[in-house]
Design a protein around this motif. Sequence first.
Motif, PDB file in Angstrom:
ATOM      1  N   ASP A  88      37.534  26.968  38.112  1.00 28.42           N
ATOM      2  CA  ASP A  88      37.116  27.802  39.235  1.00 28.42           C
ATOM      3  C   ASP A  88      37.938  29.127  38.966  1.00 28.42           C
ATOM      4  O   ASP A  88      38.897  29.493  39.060  1.00 28.42           O
TER       5      ASP A  88
ATOM      6  N   SER B 195      37.571  31.662  41.147  1.00 28.97           N
ATOM      7  CA  SER B 195      37.474  32.783  41.958  1.00 28.97           C
ATOM      8  C   SER B 195      38.781  33.535  42.053  1.00 28.97           C
ATOM      9  O   SER B 195      38.582  34.536  42.753  1.00 28.97           O
ATOM     10  N   PHE B 196      39.739  32.946  41.533  1.00 30.14           N
ATOM     11  CA  PHE B 196      41.065  33.682  41.753  1.00 30.14           C
ATOM     12  C   PHE B 196      41.534  34.142  40.598  1.00 30.14           C
ATOM     13  O   PHE B 196      42.611  34.371  40.361  1.00 30.14           O
TER      14      PHE B 196
ATOM     15  N   TYR C 254      27.837  33.543  44.528  1.00 33.96           N
ATOM     16  CA  TYR C 254      27.040  32.707  43.702  1.00 33.96           C
ATOM     17  C   TYR C 254      26.619  31.379  44.535  1.00 33.96           C
ATOM     18  O   TYR C 254      25.659  30.566  44.030  1.00 33.96           O
TER      19      TYR C 254
ATOM     20  N   ASP D   3      31.057  33.495  49.047  1.00 29.03           N
ATOM     21  CA  ASP D   3      30.893  33.302  47.608  1.00 29.03           C
ATOM     22  C   ASP D   3      29.737  33.688  47.235  1.00 29.03           C
ATOM     23  O   ASP D   3      28.568  33.067  47.551  1.00 29.03           O
TER      24      ASP D   3
ATOM     25  N   TYR E 203      29.792  41.368  43.010  1.00 26.63           N
ATOM     26  CA  TYR E 203      30.026  40.820  41.676  1.00 26.63           C
ATOM     27  C   TYR E 203      30.705  41.629  40.742  1.00 26.63           C
ATOM     28  O   TYR E 203      31.410  41.203  39.820  1.00 26.63           O
TER      29      TYR E 203
ATOM     30  N   TYR F 121      41.057  39.800  48.035  1.00 27.62           N
ATOM     31  CA  TYR F 121      39.454  39.447  48.348  1.00 27.62           C
ATOM     32  C   TYR F 121      39.111  40.060  46.955  1.00 27.62           C
ATOM     33  O   TYR F 121      39.482  41.134  46.715  1.00 27.62           O
ATOM     34  N   HIS F 122      37.889  39.297  46.571  1.00 20.26           N
ATOM     35  CA  HIS F 122      37.168  39.952  45.598  1.00 20.26           C
ATOM     36  C   HIS F 122      36.005  40.687  45.997  1.00 20.26           C
ATOM     37  O   HIS F 122      35.396  41.280  44.944  1.00 20.26           O
TER      38      HIS F 122
END
Lengths: 215, 412
Positions: free
Chosen positions: A193, A195-196, A84, A82, A44, A57-58
């Motif tokens: 979104d 995510s990115f 979350y 993900d 996170y 990638y995160h």
Amino acid sequence: MKPFVVMDCVLLTRMSGLPEAASLRELRERLAVCGENVLYHHFYETLLRPSFDYPDYHNDFAVWAKLQLADQVLAERFGVLDPYAFASMEELRGVMLDIVDDRLNSLPYAPSVAKGAEFYFFEATTVVFDTDVRICAPEELASAIVRMTTGSIFFHFIEARRREPLAVDDFSAWLVQFGDKGSAFIEALRTIDFSFLTLAELRDEIHSQLTAPGI
Amino acid sequence: MEKALQMYEAFAGSSTIRQLRMLGRRLEGKRIVQVNSTREGGGVAEILAWMVPLMRDLGIDASWEVISGAQDFYAVTKAIHNGLQGFPVSISQKGWATYHATNTANAETLRPSLEDADIVVIHDPQPAPLLQLCEGRRGKWVWRAHIDISHPYLPVWKTLRPIVKGYDASIFSMPQFALPLPHPQYLIAPSIDPLSEKNRDLPAEELEAVRAEFGLDPARPLLVQISRFDRFKDPLGVIDAYRLVKRVQPVQLVLAGGGATDDPEGAEVLEEVMAAAKGDPDIHVLLLPPDAHRTVNALQRLADVVIQKSLREGFGLTVTEGLWKGKPVIGGNAGGIRRQIVDYHTGFLVSTPEGAAHRIRFLLYHREKMKAMGEKAREFVRENFLLTRHLREYFILFHSILSGSNEPRIYV
């Protein structure tokens, strides 16, 4: 009506105390026993680190699998997770372990990395503080957003989803009290979104959604 | 004039400055003492020279103490320093006795200030024994290791570990530098001060004056390595790299550095470098006084390529300085340099003189790429290595250890 209290958060990384992992098997061993704060940090809190460019990638596990372990398959499987979408860190841990076990079973050897490329397990100390900024009406939210630090954006829009009410950002939770007037803003926020996006981009995106025509 | 936080808004942005004020306000009045072993020369002294005034500007009762010792003390601490970085050294019983006796003598003077502080930050091994010598301490003590101690020469670490394990926390620049200790180990990378004499913008006339002063040819590419004359900085390897480049490009090399007062080995290495450079008028070996910050600044700005070919490095501030000046940096693939240089983006990581020569030639040939890398380099420093980030992380650490909580989240 309750005003929105703008908080900020800053983070400092520290060693978790776990030995580093030099192979996929060692990664599995450490994943099985590491504290939830460690998982939380690597999944996170990566967004709070300034990034040089768009990472593939995160989460740090996927990045390590790609860059150091050179295992594209594993990187993709980690990368799509993900955080979350999981009800708890234990559930996330379980899925991670399944992915690693599956990968270890399918390979004739346990991949390892060169010295200096090990995975280090960190956790973080986060200091949260009140910025003294208050937002009293939904119309004030957009202009307040642009002045927020990325720490505030992270705390209210991302990290908030792990606090009660679960899976809801702080802005939306606050806007509920304004009835129909708040609903339009909540709907606008729901379309994002993140995510990115980097946190700075997310700040811009929130602002742009809140000021879109028709809101 | 002491520096004020507001002066950094142009570099770091207003929200960063506001954030620091908020964090600092909650530490107002706290007594924070930092201790090291030299007032001038070396990265630690440079960091403390800006950090302490900025803490004061935010209302924190911050101070900086320097321990003093005779030449034999610095000889021992240099040996400890080398030993911690993995170099086999021999330290006699007498040497360790000198180390402890010098710290005991310093403790006599510093004890009232240290025992009364809310937080004491001890930098590097030189003043580390002060903790045990301040039995009446009431605050939290943090050991800040600026060097890579990940593979120490064990006899040295065995003696030092009992000394540092008593601290409440330690700070390392990178996880790879740390060794297990029975307290929280935080990770804080060093930083640079964009307003210091070493990093601020300089007028073109001043750059030309420095070029003329050292007889540098404006028509030929210039390679510059700024560092102490220390074997771990590999100045001889840089000369080898230069010679490989010179076969195909008419380059010039500047090796410039000062001698820190706590580094007795410098003169010996300088002699070796002078011997290696003898007879080549395009190698400029410059021993600069500790206050030659503007000269260093000018040399880095005059450089086409900045080099820091260290074999071992804690965190080479000269790398960050070069990047901040918009230069791609060719750095040794060692220690903190790996985090400072993003390979292929802001410079190159190399392991040999041959590797350095190859990358130097590449950059000198691809001027447009060199320019683009330099621009990226400056932005990378702005995001990651300016003192505002560094100060923020110290504040988080202070809040964390003063709270006495081991919780991952602290509300202040």
